[in-house]
Scaffold this active site. Sequence first.
Site, PDB file in Angstrom:
ATOM      1  N   SER A   1       0.777  -0.886  -0.144  1.00 42.30           N
ATOM      2  CA  SER A   1       0.125  -0.231   0.161  1.00 42.30           C
ATOM      3  C   SER A   1       1.162   0.615   0.267  1.00 42.30           C
ATOM      4  O   SER A   1       2.051   1.153   0.584  1.00 42.30           O
ATOM      5  CB  SER A   1      -0.649   0.060   1.236  1.00 42.30           C
ATOM      6  OG  SER A   1      -1.073   0.920   1.246  1.00 42.30           O
TER       7      SER A   1
ATOM      8  N   TYR B   1      -1.595   4.839  -4.635  1.00 42.43           N
ATOM      9  CA  TYR B   1      -3.023   6.070  -4.239  1.00 42.43           C
ATOM     10  C   TYR B   1      -2.432   6.728  -4.858  1.00 42.43           C
ATOM     11  O   TYR B   1      -1.930   8.057  -3.944  1.00 42.43           O
ATOM     12  CB  TYR B   1      -3.195   6.642  -2.457  1.00 42.43           C
ATOM     13  CG  TYR B   1      -4.279   5.948  -1.660  1.00 42.43           C
ATOM     14  CD1 TYR B   1      -5.291   5.463  -2.588  1.00 42.43           C
ATOM     15  CD2 TYR B   1      -4.035   5.335  -0.586  1.00 42.43           C
ATOM     16  CE1 TYR B   1      -5.787   4.518  -1.665  1.00 42.43           C
ATOM     17  CE2 TYR B   1      -4.647   4.364  -0.523  1.00 42.43           C
ATOM     18  CZ  TYR B   1      -5.838   3.918  -0.573  1.00 42.43           C
ATOM     19  OH  TYR B   1      -6.534   2.896  -0.281  1.00 42.43           O
TER      20      TYR B   1
ATOM     21  N   THR C   1      -5.700   2.181  -7.132  1.00 40.61           N
ATOM     22  CA  THR C   1      -6.410   2.562  -6.638  1.00 40.61           C
ATOM     23  C   THR C   1      -6.896   3.903  -6.950  1.00 40.61           C
ATOM     24  O   THR C   1      -6.893   4.756  -6.874  1.00 40.61           O
ATOM     25  CB  THR C   1      -6.479   1.832  -4.800  1.00 40.61           C
ATOM     26  OG1 THR C   1      -5.451   1.371  -4.783  1.00 40.61           O
ATOM     27  CG2 THR C   1      -7.763   1.559  -4.389  1.00 40.61           C
TER      28      THR C   1
ATOM     29  N   LYS D   1      -7.125  -1.062  -9.547  1.00 43.32           N
ATOM     30  CA  LYS D   1      -8.267  -1.306  -8.655  1.00 43.32           C
ATOM     31  C   LYS D   1      -9.433  -0.602  -8.438  1.00 43.32           C
ATOM     32  O   LYS D   1      -9.625   0.674  -7.690  1.00 43.32           O
ATOM     33  CB  LYS D   1      -6.981  -1.382  -7.112  1.00 43.32           C
ATOM     34  CG  LYS D   1      -8.140  -2.344  -6.711  1.00 43.32           C
ATOM     35  CD  LYS D   1      -7.120  -2.667  -4.790  1.00 43.32           C
ATOM     36  CE  LYS D   1      -7.416  -3.064  -4.405  1.00 43.32           C
ATOM     37  NZ  LYS D   1      -7.683  -2.389  -3.026  1.00 43.32           N
TER      38      LYS D   1
ATOM     39  N   HIS E   1     -13.409  -1.924  -2.265  1.00 40.14           N
ATOM     40  CA  HIS E   1     -12.868  -1.868  -1.364  1.00 40.14           C
ATOM     41  C   HIS E   1     -12.809  -2.279   0.014  1.00 40.14           C
ATOM     42  O   HIS E   1     -13.449  -1.746   0.600  1.00 40.14           O
ATOM     43  CB  HIS E   1     -12.844  -0.434  -0.828  1.00 40.14           C
ATOM     44  CG  HIS E   1     -11.366   0.261  -0.390  1.00 40.14           C
ATOM     45  ND1 HIS E   1     -10.431   0.728  -1.245  1.00 40.14           N
ATOM     46  CD2 HIS E   1     -10.562   0.294   1.147  1.00 40.14           C
ATOM     47  CE1 HIS E   1      -9.215   1.411  -0.535  1.00 40.14           C
ATOM     48  NE2 HIS E   1      -9.591   1.434   0.568  1.00 40.14           N
TER      49      HIS E   1
ATOM     50  N   SER F   1     -12.536  -8.063  -2.529  1.00 37.80           N
ATOM     51  CA  SER F   1     -14.267  -8.032  -1.355  1.00 37.80           C
ATOM     52  C   SER F   1     -14.537  -8.303  -1.264  1.00 37.80           C
ATOM     53  O   SER F   1     -15.857  -9.142  -1.884  1.00 37.80           O
ATOM     54  CB  SER F   1     -14.944  -6.421  -2.301  1.00 37.80           C
ATOM     55  OG  SER F   1     -13.778  -5.236  -2.415  1.00 37.80           O
TER      56      SER F   1
HETATM   57  C1  FNR Z   1      -7.837  -1.693   2.626  1.00 35.73           C
HETATM   58  N1  FNR Z   1      -7.617  -1.693   1.104  1.00 35.73           N
HETATM   59  C2  FNR Z   1      -6.868  -1.024   0.825  1.00 35.73           C
HETATM   60  N2  FNR Z   1      -6.726  -0.402  -0.049  1.00 35.73           N
HETATM   61  C3  FNR Z   1      -5.018   0.057  -1.251  1.00 35.73           C
HETATM   62  O1  FNR Z   1      -5.540   0.257  -2.467  1.00 35.73           O
HETATM   63  N3  FNR Z   1      -4.915   0.279  -1.060  1.00 35.73           N
HETATM   64  C4  FNR Z   1      -4.893   0.316   1.192  1.00 35.73           C
HETATM   65  O2  FNR Z   1      -4.109   1.343   1.806  1.00 35.73           O
HETATM   66  C5  FNR Z   1      -6.272   0.000   1.662  1.00 35.73           C
HETATM   67  N4  FNR Z   1      -5.857   0.025   3.687  1.00 35.73           N
HETATM   68  C6  FNR Z   1      -6.905  -0.820   3.700  1.00 35.73           C
HETATM   69  C7  FNR Z   1      -7.127  -1.357   4.784  1.00 35.73           C
HETATM   70  C8  FNR Z   1      -7.753  -1.937   5.714  1.00 35.73           C
HETATM   71  C9  FNR Z   1      -7.724  -1.723   7.085  1.00 35.73           C
HETATM   72  C10 FNR Z   1      -8.892  -2.693   4.516  1.00 35.73           C
HETATM   73  C11 FNR Z   1      -9.828  -3.621   5.106  1.00 35.73           C
HETATM   74  C12 FNR Z   1      -8.736  -2.546   3.114  1.00 35.73           C
HETATM   75  C13 FNR Z   1      -8.536  -1.992   0.642  1.00 35.73           C
HETATM   76  C14 FNR Z   1      -8.363  -4.330   0.094  1.00 35.73           C
HETATM   77  O3  FNR Z   1      -6.949  -3.812  -0.711  1.00 35.73           O
HETATM   78  C15 FNR Z   1      -9.241  -4.566  -0.297  1.00 35.73           C
HETATM   79  O4  FNR Z   1      -9.704  -4.217  -1.423  1.00 35.73           O
HETATM   80  C16 FNR Z   1     -10.337  -4.838   0.372  1.00 35.73           C
HETATM   81  O5  FNR Z   1      -9.452  -5.112   1.656  1.00 35.73           O
HETATM   82  C17 FNR Z   1     -11.179  -6.475   0.104  1.00 35.73           C
HETATM   83  O6  FNR Z   1     -12.190  -6.479   1.144  1.00 35.73           O
HETATM   84  P1  FNR Z   1     -12.053  -7.575   2.179  1.00 35.73           P
HETATM   85  O7  FNR Z   1     -12.074  -8.484   1.225  1.00 35.73           O
HETATM   86  O8  FNR Z   1     -10.967  -7.104   2.915  1.00 35.73           O
HETATM   87  O9  FNR Z   1     -13.467  -7.477   2.792  1.00 35.73           O
END
Ligand code: FNR
Length: 382
Positions: free
Chosen positions: A122, A144, A170, A255, A279, A311
């Site tokens: 990330s 980002y 993203t 993404k 997300h 997700s």
């Molecule tokens: C994320 N996600 C996320 N995505 C991204 O592109 N950059 C990021 O820094 C983060 N940070 C982040 C923190 C936390 C605590 C979570 C739970 C999620 C989204 C992540 O990459 C992904 O899309 C989701 O976690 C998918 O959903 P599930 O399967 O975890 O529910």
Amino acid sequence: NEIYLAGLGGRIPDLPITAAGLAERAQAELSAEAFAYIAGSAGAERTAAANLAAFDRYRLLPRPLRGTTGAAARDLSVEVLGTRLAAPVLTAPIGVLELVHERGEVVVAQVTAELGIGTVLSTAASTPIEEVGAAADAWWYQLYWPNNDEVARSLVQRAQAAGAQAIVVTVDTPALGWRPRDLELAHLPFLRGQGLANYLSDPAFRATLPVPPEESDDAARAAILAWVGMFGNHALRPADLQRLREWTDLPIAVKGIVVADDARAVVDAGADGVIVSNHGGRQLDGAVAALDQLGPVVDAVGDRAEVLFDSGVRGGSDVVVALALGAKAVLYGRPWVYALGLGGAAGVRQALRALLGELDVAIGFCGFARADAVDRSAILLP
Ligand code: FNR
């Protein structure tokens, strides 16, 4: 087999095996703030719930007579965006891992390298890009895209120099979603300067600061405010990918796409991959379940780009459903983050191995010898 044999020897795993079990244990044992940060989603969390419920609408078709159920019969390896993986799984980019583990990104990099799967770092990481690159094997960098192209370019080029094999942009987070659990716990990790390691170690970002952040508390606060001003890029459009293409020759995946027209637009603009994702329901409450949009996105761009999914993946059968709908690989999110907080490297290893073990068995039961051969014949569509 390993788990059953351990059980026979009287050894039981330290952590729960299932994703639901990990979440429950994390709620009991992690700090309230850390749990709220990981578990929290946008609004009434309807989209987060819908992501899981969507998997319940697809049913797999067992084919036990195809000679694929012996472990030796299967090969889970895939190639995604030019990266060879031992299984179609990468850890999703998760920001601010220091809330659960002080060396989180490095631990995940090491464990995924050991297992031969991928990891996506990330932008909001707690460890500088170069340190993670040194520990990781197959890894991609998640961008980002900041409001300052010099900084964006610097981050991307640092990632490439550190060995990243693809850039994941993203696009669903131009601002943070409305997340009541975070708001209620007054949880503001970014404003404490957490998750800023990529920025604070970045020469282009530092060049925008009048004083180095290390100099004083005021200078540190000014750096955080400078970051706040840069986070997100409200004006980002598909055509901007052409600039990214000038900065790097790595494959580019976008993404946070859940609409087929958006997938077409980014692929027209040069994206090599699309990650269907909402997300984890953390951005727009009431948004469509990501899984329900995977098939339409694959139909729209699957012949021109590689489609990935995240997700709501919570087990091996979920991965098979995503593969059947056309995903080349999945990103695994919350469950391993809980495991990292609960058990460090051993926790992450157990959580990832459980996913891979269940996936391996499920692919065989569905009658496939190879992960990259799974197709829509594996499922009953709703
Ligand atoms: C994320 N996600 C996320 N995505 C991204 O592109 N950059 C990021 O820094 C983060 N940070 C982040 C923190 C936390 C605590 C979570 C739970 C999620 C989204 C992540 O990459 C992904 O899309 C989701 O976690 C998918 O959903 P599930 O399967 O975890 O529910």
